[in-house]
Motif scaffolding. Structure first.
Motif, PDB file in Angstrom:
ATOM      1  N   SER A  31       6.223   5.599   1.443  1.00  0.00           N
ATOM      2  CA  SER A  31       7.746   5.178   2.020  1.00  0.00           C
ATOM      3  C   SER A  31       7.648   4.627   3.388  1.00  0.00           C
ATOM      4  O   SER A  31       8.039   5.314   4.248  1.00  0.00           O
ATOM      5  CB  SER A  31       8.528   6.710   1.734  1.00  0.00           C
ATOM      6  N   CYS A  91      -5.211   2.943   2.105  1.00  0.00           N
ATOM      7  CA  CYS A  91      -4.014   2.396   2.312  1.00  0.00           C
ATOM      8  C   CYS A  91      -3.258   3.354   3.401  1.00  0.00           C
ATOM      9  O   CYS A  91      -2.905   2.721   4.382  1.00  0.00           O
ATOM     10  CB  CYS A  91      -3.240   2.389   0.983  1.00  0.00           C
ATOM     11  N   GLU A 122       3.491   4.119  -3.518  1.00  0.00           N
ATOM     12  CA  GLU A 122       4.509   3.334  -2.692  1.00  0.00           C
ATOM     13  C   GLU A 122       5.581   4.233  -2.126  1.00  0.00           C
ATOM     14  O   GLU A 122       5.831   4.321  -1.027  1.00  0.00           O
ATOM     15  CB  GLU A 122       4.666   2.019  -3.445  1.00  0.00           C
ATOM     16  N   SER A 123       5.944   4.926  -3.111  1.00  0.00           N
ATOM     17  CA  SER A 123       7.161   5.960  -2.883  1.00  0.00           C
ATOM     18  C   SER A 123       6.907   6.877  -1.928  1.00  0.00           C
ATOM     19  O   SER A 123       7.518   7.213  -1.161  1.00  0.00           O
ATOM     20  CB  SER A 123       8.158   6.170  -3.909  1.00  0.00           C
ATOM     21  N   GLY A 128       0.630   2.785  -8.780  1.00  0.00           N
ATOM     22  CA  GLY A 128       1.271   1.920  -7.595  1.00  0.00           C
ATOM     23  C   GLY A 128       2.351   2.343  -7.232  1.00  0.00           C
ATOM     24  O   GLY A 128       2.644   2.382  -6.085  1.00  0.00           O
ATOM     25  N   ASN A 129       3.477   2.497  -8.073  1.00  0.00           N
ATOM     26  CA  ASN A 129       4.705   2.832  -7.636  1.00  0.00           C
ATOM     27  C   ASN A 129       4.708   4.181  -7.072  1.00  0.00           C
ATOM     28  O   ASN A 129       5.427   4.236  -6.164  1.00  0.00           O
ATOM     29  CB  ASN A 129       5.662   2.858  -8.857  1.00  0.00           C
ATOM     30  N   SER A 165      -6.390   4.845  -2.195  1.00  0.00           N
ATOM     31  CA  SER A 165      -5.051   5.357  -1.674  1.00  0.00           C
ATOM     32  C   SER A 165      -5.331   5.839  -0.068  1.00  0.00           C
ATOM     33  O   SER A 165      -4.465   5.913   0.504  1.00  0.00           O
ATOM     34  CB  SER A 165      -4.565   6.373  -2.727  1.00  0.00           C
ATOM     35  N   VAL A 197       4.594  -1.049   3.760  1.00  0.00           N
ATOM     36  CA  VAL A 197       3.805  -0.976   2.434  1.00  0.00           C
ATOM     37  C   VAL A 197       4.453  -1.578   1.384  1.00  0.00           C
ATOM     38  O   VAL A 197       5.508  -1.497   1.404  1.00  0.00           O
ATOM     39  CB  VAL A 197       3.353   0.537   2.299  1.00  0.00           C
ATOM     40  N   LYS A 198       3.704  -2.280   0.570  1.00  0.00           N
ATOM     41  CA  LYS A 198       4.157  -2.811  -0.694  1.00  0.00           C
ATOM     42  C   LYS A 198       3.091  -2.695  -1.833  1.00  0.00           C
ATOM     43  O   LYS A 198       1.828  -3.126  -1.735  1.00  0.00           O
ATOM     44  CB  LYS A 198       4.451  -4.451  -0.467  1.00  0.00           C
ATOM     45  N   PHE A 199       3.648  -2.496  -2.964  1.00  0.00           N
ATOM     46  CA  PHE A 199       2.772  -2.140  -4.185  1.00  0.00           C
ATOM     47  C   PHE A 199       2.965  -3.526  -4.973  1.00  0.00           C
ATOM     48  O   PHE A 199       4.181  -4.003  -5.328  1.00  0.00           O
ATOM     49  CB  PHE A 199       3.179  -0.879  -5.073  1.00  0.00           C
ATOM     50  N   ILE A 239      -0.718  -2.278  -1.510  1.00  0.00           N
ATOM     51  CA  ILE A 239      -1.581  -1.558  -2.685  1.00  0.00           C
ATOM     52  C   ILE A 239      -1.478  -2.584  -3.681  1.00  0.00           C
ATOM     53  O   ILE A 239      -0.453  -2.765  -4.377  1.00  0.00           O
ATOM     54  CB  ILE A 239      -0.583  -0.283  -3.073  1.00  0.00           C
TER      55      ILE A 239
END
Ligand SMILES: NC(=O)c1ccc[n+]([C@@H]2O[C@H](COP(=O)([O-])OP(=O)(O)OC[C@H]3O[C@@H](n4cnc5c(N)ncnc54)[C@H](O)[C@@H]3O)[C@@H](O)[C@H]2O)c1
Length: 253
Positions: free
Chosen positions: A49, A21, A45-46, A41-42, A18, A53-55, A33
């Motif tokens: 924001s 990332c 990602e949030s 992961g979610n 993390s 970035v994409k999980f 991610i």
């Protein structure tokens, strides 16, 4: 520093992943991610924001899942993957058992998931890199891969460093060199980072002994590894391949 680069970080929602990332985004890269844990992961990602970035959920011990991770990454960002950082850390239920109690089935699971996973992930990433004409793969080993554990640091705690961890982490350095040489002249680089221990609520007695072996800080924070990661991801390290960077505040001296 990383403009236009698309980077996959496996175990991207973990302690070290993390921080990686986050630093890739801060340096204008695009980051996938990759993690087995949908929840972690979610959530990352949030928190981050950012459109860059994409999980993507994937299991790096399964070729089908790695292939799908690469395809989804390319499709989402509409560009080939520039680099991959392998931070995933799959462990069996029996992980950490003392040597005398180590069970055959757990040994087989951990060797396969951690070392086999690193090999399979490398294989699929390199196939993608060969297709796109370039690539940069970074593995994560550990100080336990370069020398024997300091068992004396664990006295009076329930901590240990399993024999299979040493074998796996030496193996990760070994496959780094193997692949760097195998893919010479193909515009693909493969390097490794071997961190010292990362702070995570370990007992005071352990931290004190560990620090005595070090230069200044002792156990590190994940963000202490970021400088070397960015160096390896960037063109500043263009002529480095097959190398292992040890970041351990002098622990191994
Ligand atoms: N934490 C340390 O002190 C330390 C020190 C030196 C080296 N390392 C190495 O750094 C790497 C990352 O360690 P960490 O401390 O960040 O671990 P971590 O457990 O915090 O994170 C690992 C992540 O990998 C994910 N994962 C597990 N199995 C997976 C699978 N099959 N597919 C995809 N993702 C999976 C987990 O969900 C987790 O988010 C490991 O290789 C570890 O050996 C850690």
């Amino acid at each position: 520093m990383l403009e236009e680069k698309l980077i996959i970080v496996t175990g991207g929602a973990g302690r070290i992943g993390s921080a990686f990332c986050r630093s890739i985004l801060e340096n204008n890269g695009k980051v996938v991610i990759c993690d087995f844990s949908e929840e972690k992961g979610n959530s990352l990602e949030s928190q981050l924001s950012d459109p860059n970035v994409k999980f993507i959920k994937a299991d790096i011990t399964k070729v089908k899942s790695i292939k799908s991770l690469i395809n989804q990454s390319v499709e989402y960002f509409q560009q080939p993957v520039s680099s991959a950082v392998h931070c995933a850390y799959p462990i069996s239920d029996g992980w950490g058992a003392p040597f005398e109690d180590l069970l055959e089935e757990n040994l087989a699971k951990d060797l396969f998931a951690q070392l086999g996973g690193a090999i399979l992930f490398s294989q699929q990433m390199i196939l993608h890199f060969l297709d796109s004409g370039q690539g940069n793969l970074i593995n994560i080993s550990s100080i336990q891969g370069i020398q024997a554990p300091k068992f004396e640091h664990y006295e009076g705690t329930n901590m240990s460093s399993p024999i299979e961890y040493s074998a796996i982490k030496s193996g990760v350095i070994s496959i780094t060199k193997y692949l760097a040489k195998l893919y010479k002249k193909r515009n693909i680089r493969v390097n490794c980072i071997s961190p010292g221990g990362i702070l995570d609520g370990q007992p005071e007695s352990f931290l004190k002994r560990y620090e005595e072996s070090c230069n200044s800080k002792g156990m590190l924070d994940s963000k202490d590894l970021v400088g070397s990661l960015l160096f390896l991801l960037s063109d500043q390290s263009q002529f480095m391949t097959g190398q292992n960077i040890v970041i351990d505040d002098g622990w191994s001296l």
